[in-house]
Design a protein around this motif. Structure first.
Motif, PDB file in Angstrom:
ATOM      1  N   ALA A 155       1.551  92.741  15.552  1.00  0.00           N
ATOM      2  CA  ALA A 155       0.900  92.294  16.784  1.00  0.00           C
ATOM      3  C   ALA A 155       1.810  92.532  17.996  1.00  0.00           C
ATOM      4  O   ALA A 155       3.013  92.283  17.944  1.00  0.00           O
ATOM      5  CB  ALA A 155       0.538  90.824  16.676  1.00  0.00           C
ATOM      6  N   GLN A 156       1.210  92.976  19.091  1.00  0.00           N
ATOM      7  CA  GLN A 156       1.961  93.300  20.301  1.00  0.00           C
ATOM      8  C   GLN A 156       1.936  92.131  21.282  1.00  0.00           C
ATOM      9  O   GLN A 156       0.983  91.341  21.319  1.00  0.00           O
ATOM     10  CB  GLN A 156       1.370  94.543  20.955  1.00  0.00           C
ATOM     11  CG  GLN A 156       1.531  95.798  20.103  1.00  0.00           C
ATOM     12  CD  GLN A 156       2.995  96.159  19.881  1.00  0.00           C
ATOM     13  OE1 GLN A 156       3.720  96.443  20.840  1.00  0.00           O
ATOM     14  NE2 GLN A 156       3.418  96.135  18.634  1.00  0.00           N
ATOM     15  N   ASP A 157       3.020  92.054  22.100  1.00  0.00           N
ATOM     16  CA  ASP A 157       3.164  90.973  23.082  1.00  0.00           C
ATOM     17  C   ASP A 157       2.855  89.635  22.434  1.00  0.00           C
ATOM     18  O   ASP A 157       2.121  88.801  22.968  1.00  0.00           O
ATOM     19  CB  ASP A 157       2.253  91.206  24.293  1.00  0.00           C
ATOM     20  CG  ASP A 157       2.571  90.227  25.431  1.00  0.00           C
ATOM     21  OD1 ASP A 157       3.705  89.707  25.458  1.00  0.00           O
ATOM     22  OD2 ASP A 157       1.673  89.972  26.251  1.00  0.00           O
ATOM     23  N   THR A 158       3.428  89.420  21.266  1.00  0.00           N
ATOM     24  CA  THR A 158       3.082  88.263  20.431  1.00  0.00           C
ATOM     25  C   THR A 158       4.343  87.695  19.777  1.00  0.00           C
ATOM     26  O   THR A 158       5.192  88.445  19.298  1.00  0.00           O
ATOM     27  CB  THR A 158       2.082  88.674  19.336  1.00  0.00           C
ATOM     28  OG1 THR A 158       0.832  89.023  19.947  1.00  0.00           O
ATOM     29  CG2 THR A 158       1.847  87.565  18.328  1.00  0.00           C
ATOM     30  N   TYR A 176      -3.157  91.426  18.730  1.00  0.00           N
ATOM     31  CA  TYR A 176      -2.280  90.429  19.333  1.00  0.00           C
ATOM     32  C   TYR A 176      -2.547  89.064  18.695  1.00  0.00           C
ATOM     33  O   TYR A 176      -3.583  88.828  18.084  1.00  0.00           O
ATOM     34  CB  TYR A 176      -2.482  90.349  20.855  1.00  0.00           C
ATOM     35  CG  TYR A 176      -3.862  89.879  21.251  1.00  0.00           C
ATOM     36  CD1 TYR A 176      -4.147  88.524  21.401  1.00  0.00           C
ATOM     37  CD2 TYR A 176      -4.895  90.795  21.437  1.00  0.00           C
ATOM     38  CE1 TYR A 176      -5.423  88.093  21.734  1.00  0.00           C
ATOM     39  CE2 TYR A 176      -6.169  90.366  21.780  1.00  0.00           C
ATOM     40  CZ  TYR A 176      -6.425  89.010  21.926  1.00  0.00           C
ATOM     41  OH  TYR A 176      -7.688  88.583  22.247  1.00  0.00           O
ATOM     42  N   ASP A 177      -1.587  88.167  18.836  1.00  0.00           N
ATOM     43  CA  ASP A 177      -1.624  86.792  18.350  1.00  0.00           C
ATOM     44  C   ASP A 177      -1.521  86.704  16.826  1.00  0.00           C
ATOM     45  O   ASP A 177      -1.996  87.560  16.079  1.00  0.00           O
ATOM     46  CB  ASP A 177      -2.884  86.052  18.816  1.00  0.00           C
ATOM     47  CG  ASP A 177      -2.774  85.548  20.241  1.00  0.00           C
ATOM     48  OD1 ASP A 177      -1.680  85.699  20.828  1.00  0.00           O
ATOM     49  OD2 ASP A 177      -3.758  85.014  20.774  1.00  0.00           O
ATOM     50  N   HIS A 178      -0.901  85.634  16.414  1.00  0.00           N
ATOM     51  CA  HIS A 178      -0.768  85.288  15.004  1.00  0.00           C
ATOM     52  C   HIS A 178      -2.022  84.508  14.607  1.00  0.00           C
ATOM     53  O   HIS A 178      -2.292  83.449  15.162  1.00  0.00           O
ATOM     54  CB  HIS A 178       0.486  84.427  14.822  1.00  0.00           C
ATOM     55  CG  HIS A 178       0.828  84.109  13.399  1.00  0.00           C
ATOM     56  ND1 HIS A 178       0.017  83.360  12.568  1.00  0.00           N
ATOM     57  CD2 HIS A 178       1.917  84.431  12.661  1.00  0.00           C
ATOM     58  CE1 HIS A 178       0.587  83.229  11.383  1.00  0.00           C
ATOM     59  NE2 HIS A 178       1.739  83.869  11.417  1.00  0.00           N
ATOM     60  N   ARG A 207       5.739  86.598  16.711  1.00  0.00           N
ATOM     61  CA  ARG A 207       5.234  86.975  15.397  1.00  0.00           C
ATOM     62  C   ARG A 207       5.400  85.927  14.296  1.00  0.00           C
ATOM     63  O   ARG A 207       4.552  85.838  13.399  1.00  0.00           O
ATOM     64  CB  ARG A 207       5.868  88.304  14.967  1.00  0.00           C
ATOM     65  CG  ARG A 207       5.306  89.486  15.766  1.00  0.00           C
ATOM     66  CD  ARG A 207       5.989  90.788  15.397  1.00  0.00           C
ATOM     67  NE  ARG A 207       5.391  91.926  16.118  1.00  0.00           N
ATOM     68  CZ  ARG A 207       5.880  93.162  16.073  1.00  0.00           C
ATOM     69  NH1 ARG A 207       6.970  93.432  15.354  1.00  0.00           N
ATOM     70  NH2 ARG A 207       5.268  94.131  16.737  1.00  0.00           N
ATOM     71  N   TRP A 243       3.619  79.965  14.766  1.00  0.00           N
ATOM     72  CA  TRP A 243       3.888  79.332  16.048  1.00  0.00           C
ATOM     73  C   TRP A 243       4.135  77.834  15.891  1.00  0.00           C
ATOM     74  O   TRP A 243       3.844  77.224  14.863  1.00  0.00           O
ATOM     75  CB  TRP A 243       2.738  79.553  17.030  1.00  0.00           C
ATOM     76  CG  TRP A 243       1.411  80.012  16.506  1.00  0.00           C
ATOM     77  CD1 TRP A 243       0.872  81.253  16.652  1.00  0.00           C
ATOM     78  CD2 TRP A 243       0.422  79.240  15.787  1.00  0.00           C
ATOM     79  NE1 TRP A 243      -0.376  81.319  16.080  1.00  0.00           N
ATOM     80  CE2 TRP A 243      -0.680  80.097  15.547  1.00  0.00           C
ATOM     81  CE3 TRP A 243       0.351  77.934  15.329  1.00  0.00           C
ATOM     82  CZ2 TRP A 243      -1.823  79.685  14.865  1.00  0.00           C
ATOM     83  CZ3 TRP A 243      -0.784  77.506  14.644  1.00  0.00           C
ATOM     84  CH2 TRP A 243      -1.844  78.372  14.420  1.00  0.00           C
ATOM     85  N   SER A 253      -3.312  90.226  11.932  1.00  0.00           N
ATOM     86  CA  SER A 253      -3.734  90.805  13.210  1.00  0.00           C
ATOM     87  C   SER A 253      -3.146  92.199  13.392  1.00  0.00           C
ATOM     88  O   SER A 253      -1.976  92.432  13.097  1.00  0.00           O
ATOM     89  CB  SER A 253      -3.284  89.911  14.355  1.00  0.00           C
ATOM     90  OG  SER A 253      -3.511  90.534  15.594  1.00  0.00           O
TER      91      SER A 253
END
Length: 439
Positions: free
Chosen positions: A326-329, A291-293, A331, A334, A288
């Motif tokens: 990725a931002q605000d994520t 955002y998000d994995h 990394r 999860w 990514s």
């Protein structure tokens, strides 16, 4: 006397043609009345004769003696290598193991195989076996083939020199070898000892995944798979005072037969059923940039398809060096519970979801719907990291054998001395952060 390899041919599942002696390959036909140089023609098929052309795999071999020439088979015992996946109830516990100890006495590749887990079996031609190997001796006067499944070999320590009927594969850690079902081979150890992982595929042959919206490039590039040129051994009789031995794995058991010559005597061959190697460091990693994995499917190297579209019998996934931007994520991988089951191994470096305890050569098993994810130390570090800067993971090569069916650990794996009985403690430090709003 070793077979001298003479390079590789590029491509995955291609139609290859190669000869170690000029003029050995027939022109315009597969089975002439008389093959050049007094050779025998023999076909080896990895799929049904009537399989669609795009999935049909077979090769024609031109060899010194046909494969039918050997003595009768008799059962032999290698109690650590088997397909007994129903010996005991399967616990939903997360499990992890230290590396398989190296043998204390001389032990070749076949004797060094150690079954960890699996599902299905060769009778139904579905499922997988997961094995480790640890060896310190060359296969001397001994040849092996697996009639039950295709072998995906993942070295972790030490190089393997694999001499097959169709040529030579030299593989080192961070490379893999793929040996078709039924193909005869022997393994020598250039570094004196070796350790690694083996996935035994009872189902449909491994193939490259479709790329879908990724497009026409990415992941494992077909041209990076290498298939050997023809190389042969014309060798009679005894080795170190004993006749050659042919070892077969058939319906979950090992069998042996005397054989009065080296079966690695294919002078020329053509077709699409052949061994290959691949360097995992050439994998084109996707990730990514917003955002998000993404799902770990983006790390898929090879898969064995099942009878359900989009659902694999086996996925072979790697976690190679990569950038995380990725931002605000969060990394790292999860927390998750998955309908599929996951057997992981570590070839090199460290795995980014575990701060400690998962060593190269080790393994873990997270079965269907069992919760797992980063340990407490990894979670704390990732939650507090500065996301204005990218993270780069450079010193790693982990992998996963994933299956749609539960991966059932063997009794010897569950009871093994190198199993980490305290694995679940890696999550015990995860703290409660929730504060209910007031008012």
């Amino acid at each position: 006397m070793a077979i001298d390899g003479n390079g590789y041919q590029s491509g995955f599942g291609n139609e290859f043609a190669t000869e170690a002696v000029a003029g050995s390959l027939p022109v315009g036909r597969n089975s002439p009345q008389r093959v050049a140089h007094g050779l025998y023609a023999e076909q080896v098929s990895g799929t049904a004769f009537t399989a669609p052309r795009h999935s049909n795999r077979r090769s024609w071999l031109y060899r010194i003696r046909p494969a039918a020439m050997h003595g009768p088979f008799s059962r032999i015992d290698q109690p650590r290598f088997h397909n007994r996946f129903d010996e005991a109830p399967v616990s939903p516990d997360q499990m992890r193991w230290d590396p398989l100890p190296m043998p204390e006495s001389p032990c070749d590749f076949v004797d060094g195989l150690y079954t960890m887990a699996g599902n299905g079996g060769p009778a139904a031609q579905v499922g997988m076996g997961v094995h480790l190997y640890a060896a310190n001796r060359d296969m001397d006067g001994r040849f092996f083939y697996d009639a039950d499944g295709e072998l995906l070999i993942v070295p972790q320590l030490g190089r393997l020199h694999i001499e097959t009927e169709l040529g030579v594969l030299d593989v080192e850690p961070q490379q893999i070898a793929l040996i078709p079902r039924g193909l005869r081979f022997r393994v020598s150890l250039p570094d004196g000892q070796a350790r690694g992982y083996v996935c035994e595929n009872f189902g449909a042959m491994f193939k490259l995944p479709d790329l879908g919206p990724i497009g026409s490039n990415g992941l494992a590039n077909p041209r990076d798979f290498e298939t050997p040129h023809a190389a042969y051994e014309d060798r009679e009789g005894a080795a170190v005072g004993k006749d050659f031995e042919l070892v077969a794995k058939f319906q979950g058991h090992l069998w042996r037969a005397d054989i009065g010559h080296s079966p690695l005597d294919v002078v020329a061959w053509h077709g699409s059923y052949a061994p290959c190697r691949y360097d995992l460091r050439r994998f084109n990693t996707i990730g990514s940039i917003s955002y998000d994995h993404p799902d770990p499917s983006i790390f898929l190297v090879l898969h064995s398809p099942s009878d359900s579209e989009g659902v694999s019998n086996i996925d072979f996934v790697i976690f190679p060096p990569r950038w995380l931007v990725a931002q605000d994520t969060f990394r790292p991988p999860w927390f998750h519970r998955n309908i599929a089951s996951e057997f992981m191994g570590l070839v090199h470096g460290a795995y980014d979801a575990k701060a400690e305890g998962f060593a190269p050569g080790g393994a873990s098993l997270h079965n269907s719907m069992t919760g797992h994810g980063p340990d407490a130390a990894t979670f704390d570090k990732a939650s507090a990291s500065d996301l204005s800067k990218p993270d780069v993971i450079t010193d790693t090569m982990a992998f996963m054998f994933e299956s749609r069916a539960v991966i059932r650990p063997t009794v010897q794996a569950v009871e093994a001395a190198h199993r980490q009985r305290n694995y679940q403690a890696c999550w015990s430090g995860l703290r409660k952060h929730f504060v209910a709003p007031t008012g």
